[in-house]
Design a protein around this motif. Sequence first.
Motif, PDB file in Angstrom:
ATOM      1  N   ARG A 345      -8.650 -23.327   6.934  1.00  0.00           N
ATOM      2  CA  ARG A 345     -10.042 -23.319   7.404  1.00  0.00           C
ATOM      3  C   ARG A 345     -10.926 -23.992   6.370  1.00  0.00           C
ATOM      4  N   SER A 346     -11.966 -24.642   6.854  1.00  0.00           N
ATOM      5  CA  SER A 346     -12.840 -25.392   5.954  1.00  0.00           C
ATOM      6  C   SER A 346     -13.845 -24.501   5.233  1.00  0.00           C
ATOM      7  N   GLY A 347     -13.961 -23.244   5.631  1.00  0.00           N
ATOM      8  CA  GLY A 347     -14.886 -22.339   4.958  1.00  0.00           C
ATOM      9  C   GLY A 347     -14.763 -20.934   5.508  1.00  0.00           C
ATOM     10  N   SER A 348     -15.290 -19.959   4.772  1.00  0.00           N
ATOM     11  CA  SER A 348     -15.161 -18.560   5.183  1.00  0.00           C
ATOM     12  C   SER A 348     -15.922 -18.261   6.464  1.00  0.00           C
ATOM     13  N   GLU A 349     -16.955 -19.091   6.750  1.00  0.00           N
ATOM     14  CA  GLU A 349     -17.737 -18.847   7.963  1.00  0.00           C
ATOM     15  C   GLU A 349     -17.040 -19.368   9.220  1.00  0.00           C
ATOM     16  N   VAL A 350     -16.003 -20.181   9.040  1.00  0.00           N
ATOM     17  CA  VAL A 350     -15.265 -20.737  10.179  1.00  0.00           C
ATOM     18  C   VAL A 350     -14.319 -19.675  10.726  1.00  0.00           C
ATOM     19  N   GLN A 351     -14.299 -19.504  12.028  1.00  0.00           N
ATOM     20  CA  GLN A 351     -13.555 -18.411  12.638  1.00  0.00           C
ATOM     21  C   GLN A 351     -12.119 -18.760  13.010  1.00  0.00           C
ATOM     22  N   ARG A 352     -11.775 -20.043  13.027  1.00  0.00           N
ATOM     23  CA  ARG A 352     -10.410 -20.405  13.397  1.00  0.00           C
ATOM     24  C   ARG A 352      -9.942 -21.587  12.562  1.00  0.00           C
ATOM     25  N   ASP A 353      -8.634 -21.767  12.513  1.00  0.00           N
ATOM     26  CA  ASP A 353      -8.070 -22.852  11.710  1.00  0.00           C
ATOM     27  C   ASP A 353      -8.563 -24.194  12.239  1.00  0.00           C
ATOM     28  N   ASN A 354      -9.184 -24.960  11.365  1.00  0.00           N
ATOM     29  CA  ASN A 354      -9.715 -26.257  11.794  1.00  0.00           C
ATOM     30  C   ASN A 354      -9.262 -27.399  10.883  1.00  0.00           C
ATOM     31  N   ILE A 355      -8.322 -27.114   9.994  1.00  0.00           N
ATOM     32  CA  ILE A 355      -7.794 -28.138   9.090  1.00  0.00           C
ATOM     33  C   ILE A 355      -6.277 -28.053   9.080  1.00  0.00           C
ATOM     34  N   LEU A 356      -5.647 -29.191   9.047  1.00  0.00           N
ATOM     35  CA  LEU A 356      -4.215 -29.261   8.790  1.00  0.00           C
ATOM     36  C   LEU A 356      -4.048 -29.864   7.395  1.00  0.00           C
ATOM     37  N   TRP A 357      -3.586 -29.047   6.452  1.00  0.00           N
ATOM     38  CA  TRP A 357      -3.300 -29.550   5.107  1.00  0.00           C
ATOM     39  C   TRP A 357      -1.966 -30.291   5.127  1.00  0.00           C
ATOM     40  N   ILE A 358      -1.894 -31.378   4.387  1.00  0.00           N
ATOM     41  CA  ILE A 358      -0.698 -32.233   4.393  1.00  0.00           C
ATOM     42  C   ILE A 358      -0.237 -32.466   2.960  1.00  0.00           C
ATOM     43  N   ALA A 359       1.031 -32.177   2.691  1.00  0.00           N
ATOM     44  CA  ALA A 359       1.640 -32.556   1.416  1.00  0.00           C
ATOM     45  C   ALA A 359       2.066 -34.013   1.538  1.00  0.00           C
ATOM     46  N   MET A 360       1.267 -34.924   0.967  1.00  0.00           N
ATOM     47  CA  MET A 360       1.528 -36.357   1.105  1.00  0.00           C
ATOM     48  C   MET A 360       2.398 -36.804  -0.070  1.00  0.00           C
ATOM     49  N   ALA A 361       3.702 -36.613   0.096  1.00  0.00           N
ATOM     50  CA  ALA A 361       4.633 -36.866  -1.005  1.00  0.00           C
ATOM     51  C   ALA A 361       4.582 -38.318  -1.466  1.00  0.00           C
ATOM     52  N   GLY A 362       4.375 -39.245  -0.515  1.00  0.00           N
ATOM     53  CA  GLY A 362       4.446 -40.665  -0.847  1.00  0.00           C
ATOM     54  C   GLY A 362       3.358 -41.152  -1.767  1.00  0.00           C
ATOM     55  N   THR A 363       2.171 -40.514  -1.736  1.00  0.00           N
ATOM     56  CA  THR A 363       1.088 -40.914  -2.637  1.00  0.00           C
ATOM     57  C   THR A 363       0.769 -39.814  -3.647  1.00  0.00           C
ATOM     58  N   HIS A 364       1.604 -38.773  -3.702  1.00  0.00           N
ATOM     59  CA  HIS A 364       1.462 -37.699  -4.699  1.00  0.00           C
ATOM     60  C   HIS A 364       0.098 -37.018  -4.580  1.00  0.00           C
ATOM     61  N   GLN A 365      -0.260 -36.674  -3.332  1.00  0.00           N
ATOM     62  CA  GLN A 365      -1.575 -36.089  -3.077  1.00  0.00           C
ATOM     63  C   GLN A 365      -1.488 -34.995  -2.015  1.00  0.00           C
ATOM     64  N   ILE A 366      -2.579 -34.247  -1.888  1.00  0.00           N
ATOM     65  CA  ILE A 366      -2.778 -33.313  -0.783  1.00  0.00           C
ATOM     66  C   ILE A 366      -3.884 -33.893   0.097  1.00  0.00           C
ATOM     67  N   TRP A 367      -3.593 -34.057   1.384  1.00  0.00           N
ATOM     68  CA  TRP A 367      -4.563 -34.603   2.336  1.00  0.00           C
ATOM     69  C   TRP A 367      -4.963 -33.527   3.341  1.00  0.00           C
ATOM     70  N   ALA A 368      -6.003 -33.859   4.108  1.00  0.00           N
ATOM     71  CA  ALA A 368      -6.472 -32.959   5.166  1.00  0.00           C
ATOM     72  C   ALA A 368      -6.692 -33.760   6.441  1.00  0.00           C
ATOM     73  N   LEU A 369      -6.281 -33.171   7.562  1.00  0.00           N
ATOM     74  CA  LEU A 369      -6.575 -33.709   8.885  1.00  0.00           C
ATOM     75  C   LEU A 369      -7.496 -32.723   9.578  1.00  0.00           C
ATOM     76  N   LEU A 370      -8.687 -33.170   9.953  1.00  0.00           N
ATOM     77  CA  LEU A 370      -9.667 -32.291  10.597  1.00  0.00           C
ATOM     78  C   LEU A 370      -9.289 -32.080  12.061  1.00  0.00           C
ATOM     79  N   LEU A 371      -8.915 -30.855  12.414  1.00  0.00           N
ATOM     80  CA  LEU A 371      -8.572 -30.522  13.796  1.00  0.00           C
ATOM     81  C   LEU A 371      -9.826 -30.233  14.619  1.00  0.00           C
ATOM     82  N   ASP A 372     -10.929 -30.025  13.928  1.00  0.00           N
ATOM     83  CA  ASP A 372     -12.238 -29.845  14.548  1.00  0.00           C
ATOM     84  C   ASP A 372     -13.269 -30.299  13.523  1.00  0.00           C
TER      85      ASP A 372
END
Length: 704
Positions: A345-372
């Motif tokens: 979730r993007s914040g405590s005020e958000v009531q449902r999961d709205n982010i997909l966190w991604i382990a981006m192994a190829g660029t050695h980073q953590i990314w986010a995909l906004l589901l909302d």
Amino acid sequence: MAAPGARSCSLSGLLPAQTSLEYALLDAVTQEEKDGLVYQYLQKVDGWEQDLSVPEFPEGLEWLNTEEPISVYKDLCGKVVVLDFFTYCCINCIHLLPDLHALEHTYSDKDGLLIVGVHSAKFPNEKVLDNLRSAVLRYNITHPVVNDADASLWQELEVSCWPTLIILGPRGNMLFSLIGEGHKENLFLYTSIALKYYKDRGQIRANKIGIKLYKDSLPPSPLLFPGKITVDHVSNRLVIADTGHHRILVVWKNGQIQYSIGGPNPGRKDGIFSESSFNSPQGVAIMNNIIYVADTENHLIRKIDLEAEMVSTVAGIGIQGTDKEGGAKGDEQPISSPWDVVFGRSGSEVQRDNILWIAMAGTHQIWALLLDCGRLPKKNELKKGTCLRFAGSGNEENRNNAYPHKAGFAQPSGLSLAAEDPWSCLFVADSESSTNLFAFGDVDGVGINARLQHPLGVTWDKKRNLLYVADSYNHKIKVVDPKTKNCTTLAGTGNASNIIGSSFTDSTFNEPGGLCIGENGQLLYVADTNNHQIKVLDLETKTVSMFPVFRSENAVVDGPCLAEKPKTLPKLPKSAPGIRLSPVAASPGQTLQFKLRLDLPSGTKLTEGASSCWFLSAEGNEWLLQGQIPSGEIESISNQPTISLQIPGDCLSLEAILSISVFLYYCSADSSACMMKGILFSQPLQITDTQQDCIPPVELKYIF
């Protein structure tokens, strides 16, 4: 030994000439100009007074995918050879494999080209031949591979980086080197012109090298290198990334497959389940009948809608990206080797999961995909579908920092979210860090005193406030208390094998890659990758079992390729006990009867919907089973079947061994844990012409 009269064999000898070539190529405009520059370069290098020659492969090295060891100055004479110095954990080495596959499809050994993988391990675990063999199968490497476990070739040639390619001429003479990934254009340019140059001089030979692929000797199995696993807490299902079969399985808790999506071959296609395809998928996350998949080697994030039975792409463009910032709409944003996904979730005020966190192994980073629509820390409001970097500089390093963009990761491969207070954090299995880039081991301890070896998975146990870690190259499951930072071994001996023991500590694993918590914290499911199994650890009883995976007739399965495969009988696990029965004498035409007398453990029952079964075999004496009923189901423990075998009238041998294999699928009374056990009864038979008296039934007794 190097060829007589050879110069120093280090790569530094190539550097001045090749650097001049590369600068000249930058100014070349047409393909004809580039070809001409490389041709002139080869004339220069080939005219040196002494070749810059590689040493011979040392004797005694272990080889894969070949009929016998290969010699540089015997077997490879007359070939243009690409030596690929790699280590199988390295994401950059994995990225290079599609380029090598493409080169192999363009030129064969008949054209004069051969690729040889030189495996120079980073981690001790990678030096073991069985582990390298699994990696060769997992990444579909079909060229010869030598296990340079002590890095003797690496050191002699002064190689300094994974991956490194060295292109040899037909005398074992070094022509070019390419360091790192992303050199496909030059790889094809150098190789094609080298083949032409030496063919013009009559130095290319069309002889074939004896190839014997390891994968051709493997029996079929329900799973192949399962990478990640997750639990659907709503519908009592598991989702398994069956990575080696390039598919996603949705499985009921008794092991029965509900959906099989993709496979058996790699591909990249959206659409209905029977047409869709994946390429070595890893991370999976499920919510409300929607599964998100890290489609690793397609460099995509895919969405599976179980209600609509459709697959679609939500991030990535299907080729490896180099962008380390992101910010575009998901399906327009290039990404690189996503390895795991988890909801947040993007914040405590958000009531449902709205982010997909991604382990981006190829660029050695953590990314986010906004589901909302939502916002990330220090970001403006972001539109639904945006895909962007959240943490990690993009450099491969182990660096902690209060600013997420300045922190450094090294091939992050596993994610788990502890959303509740006081944690509110995302745990990352930063696989190449282990402890730091070159400090690793197998040591229980506190904080930085603990040692791991290429951990690939993590999962949070909110019931106990503990983090479980798939310590992959140590073949263990470890547990971390984030409050005390204490890291200890939970299960596994450290040996790469497949033993389901009587306790956690005497059970074994083989490069486990993923894990998840189920049944309100009672069970820990482990993707035991190189054993091609899912293991179940009961955290309350401290016992380990194997999770069965089987198909039902009404399962929604993948395309016609798998559906048309003939049914195969299950294979007994290596841990299955074997019981040799007393010999029985019988005459042709006589009928033998075997009564099953199997007892389940206290408090368990046969699993509903899973077919417990028996089947007969007689290796080397298959005539014994002609016209027999070779298999059957066990529907009830209270009413177990009697197995009959009539000795054929025409016997081809006076002695034979009849094998009776039994598989029982059973679960605890509350169906919270399901298990499969196998047993093998061996019945020696002595065939005699003398008519025997009535033979009493043979009892097949065993208590699981």
